[in-house]
Design an enzyme around this catalytic site. Sequence first.
Site, PDB file in Angstrom:
ATOM      1  N   SER A 143      59.608  23.933  10.340  1.00 36.61           N
ATOM      2  CA  SER A 143      60.203  24.640  11.512  1.00 36.61           C
ATOM      3  C   SER A 143      60.040  26.064  11.451  1.00 36.61           C
ATOM      4  CB  SER A 143      61.776  24.109  11.572  1.00 36.61           C
ATOM      5  OG  SER A 143      62.392  24.978  12.404  1.00 36.61           O
ATOM      6  N   TYR A 155      69.546  23.673   6.991  1.00 37.84           N
ATOM      7  CA  TYR A 155      68.313  23.072   7.831  1.00 37.84           C
ATOM      8  C   TYR A 155      67.096  24.164   7.383  1.00 37.84           C
ATOM      9  CZ  TYR A 155      65.415  21.903  11.938  1.00 37.84           C
ATOM     10  OH  TYR A 155      64.226  21.645  12.695  1.00 37.84           O
ATOM     11  N   LYS A 159      63.812  22.910   5.590  1.00 36.46           N
ATOM     12  CA  LYS A 159      62.350  23.122   6.340  1.00 36.46           C
ATOM     13  C   LYS A 159      61.555  23.951   5.591  1.00 36.46           C
ATOM     14  CE  LYS A 159      62.754  20.160   9.503  1.00 36.46           C
ATOM     15  NZ  LYS A 159      62.191  19.019   9.713  1.00 36.46           N
TER      16      LYS A 159
END
Length: 249
Positions: A143, A155, A159
Amino acid sequence: MILEGRKLLVTGAQQGIGAAVALRAAEAGADVALNYLDDEAATRAIAETITGMGRKAVLVRGDVTDIGALPDMVAQAAEGLGGLDLLCNNAGIYPRQPILELEESIWDATLTVNLKANAFLSKAFALHCKAAGCAGAIVSMSSLAVQGWQDSAHYCASKSGIIGLTRTLAIELAPLNIRANAIAPGLIDTAQPRGGYTEEQLKELVAGTLAGRWGTADEVAETTVYLLSDTASFVNGQLIHVNGGAFFS
């Protein structure tokens, strides 16, 4: 038709980037196994589109967080397609939560879906390729958030972990003739990046890219198909950014 004759498993294939990858891969000649968790109707519609192209499509329902069941997921895909030599690790979640409010359960769920499942499905896939004596390729979704993002420590960690995992997979699986690469999508016009933002905030974010617009799932899918194909045979262990020039704003 750069994926002619290839057999691909896509996780989280019922919508968004996963669906786009499945459809674009079929257009490029691949048969596709569509993993989904909770939207059979949407997944079946994608499968019907693929079979309408003259390609084979099979549905593989399964929760990627059920680590012990991942070898079965690979086996089902291989049996349904008559082989398996490509994997797209796409399934992911993105629950926003500020670091000062971050719950352990949110951390664990995000890291399990986005990173742990990726690692163990890649392992199961590689063991299948080794047993079958076939070369293979893996593409995993990282990401734009690897640069850091508001309310997203969990998150971003998951990632960012994809990068190290992908590089290590490339090193360890090279003797098996299995390549591993990752893609870092930017602001892609799907449901996930919209969560927690107002339309005004989204407009500001998109305006901050050189492209000045949302990216499309199809644009991510095009890069994925390239990396899965033999056209990218000399590309291994890399992270490709598909973000409209977001780092230059």
